[in-house]
Design an enzyme around this catalytic site. Structure first.
Site, PDB file in Angstrom:
ATOM      1  NE  ARG A  63     -39.284  -6.537 -86.704  1.00  0.00           N
ATOM      2  CZ  ARG A  63     -38.831  -6.237 -87.819  1.00  0.00           C
ATOM      3  NH1 ARG A  63     -37.671  -6.193 -88.299  1.00  0.00           N
ATOM      4  NH2 ARG A  63     -39.470  -6.582 -89.144  1.00  0.00           N
TER       5      ARG A  63
ATOM      6  NE  ARG B  95     -38.017 -16.027 -90.193  1.00  0.00           N
ATOM      7  CZ  ARG B  95     -38.447 -15.381 -89.131  1.00  0.00           C
ATOM      8  NH1 ARG B  95     -39.058 -15.876 -88.668  1.00  0.00           N
ATOM      9  NH2 ARG B  95     -38.388 -14.025 -89.026  1.00  0.00           N
TER      10      ARG B  95
ATOM     11  CE  LYS C 284     -33.603 -12.608 -94.888  1.00  0.00           C
ATOM     12  NZ  LYS C 284     -34.647 -13.184 -95.038  1.00  0.00           N
TER      13      LYS C 284
END
Length: 271
Positions: free
Chosen positions: A260, A60, A129
């Site tokens: 975030r 992305r 992640k």
């Protein structure tokens, strides 16, 4: 590490084996680019390209996603939906639900989702992640042709190579081999994508919010404009992020922003 063997994979897919046509390659620029070229030549829905190595994988916001067979599982799936592209709002979130369910079926714990297209691993309140999803669309007279790219870390990449923390599937308690992992994901994807084609994202909203890393928590949205701060209420029926700013509820539609936890600096301590 050997290539994914389509014959071994087929036995793990059971009754759904006929819905997927899997091709494993040693190396390509990106599995999504390769699959889009095949789609343009008439490849059927359910075509899958899985690569041991990709040297121009896309993530992305223009980020790269490199891969190696020991550390990652990278593949793309071709799917077609009738109608226009507007019906596909929230597709990346739906794919996230399929990934989370598949990994949990393999014994993973701590799997969470981050809007709009990341899979995270939670441990002791920290997030890293685990996987990324990239959806690419094109339309023709038959409807919308969708290439779903997935990159899954089997083990955590070296920290020096990363702009953000990352985790590997081994840290989530999964000991399955790549065939078992890929089969579990494809099995979940088939059911989720069938349901999405009939109901859109609305039928999966509650499931997504059940995995949402920051449901009901203070967050900040970083982009080209001034940062937005507020309480994350989850997502709407079309997959838009809902943020209670104290002055009202903002709908965040574009995925070209960074979500975030409140107070965190870009690139620090979060995925």
């Amino acid at each position: 590490m050997t290539l994914i063997d389509p014959v071994l994979l087929k036995s793990r897919l059971g009754q759904l084996a006929g819905r997927f046509d899997v091709d494993a390659v040693h190396e390509c620029d990106s599995t999504s680019s390769e699959l889009m070229r095949r789609a343009d030549r008439g490849a059927p829905a359910g075509s899958v390209v899985v690569a041991d190595r990709q040297h121009a994988g896309r993530g992305r916001r223009g980020r790269s996603w490199l891969s190696s067979p020991e550390a990652s599982l990278t593949f793309s799936v071709l799917w077609r939906f009738p109608g226009g592209a507007t019906r596909l709002s929230g597709l990346s979130l739906a794919v996230g639900v399929a990934l989370a369910r598949a990994l949990e079926s393999l014994g993973a714990t701590g799997v969470r989702l981050k809007w709009p297209n990341d899979v995270l691993l939670e441990a002791d309140g920290d997030f890293a992640k685990l996987a990324g999803i990239l959806i690419e669309l094109s339309s023709d007279r038959r409807g919308v042709q969708t290439v779903i790219g997935i990159g899954l870390n089997l083990r955590a990449p070296a920290a020096a190579d990363l702009p953000q923390p990352a985790a590997g599937l081994s840290l989530a308690g999964v000991k399955a081999d790549r065939h078992e992992i890929l089969a579990a994901i494809l099995l979940e994807l088939a059911g989720v994508l069938d349901g999405f084609g009939e109901q859109g994202f609305a039928g999966l909203k509650a499931a997504w919010q059940g995995y949402h890393a920051w449901q009901g928590m203070p967050v900040q949205i970083l982009g080209d404009a001034e940062a937005l701060h507020g309480l994350c209420l989850g997502v709407d029926d079309d997959g838009s992020l809902l943020l209670d700013t104290g002055k009202g509820v903002e709908r965040i539609i574009s995925g070209d922003v960074s979500l975030r936890r409140a107070g965190e600096l870009p690139g620090a301590g979060t995925a």
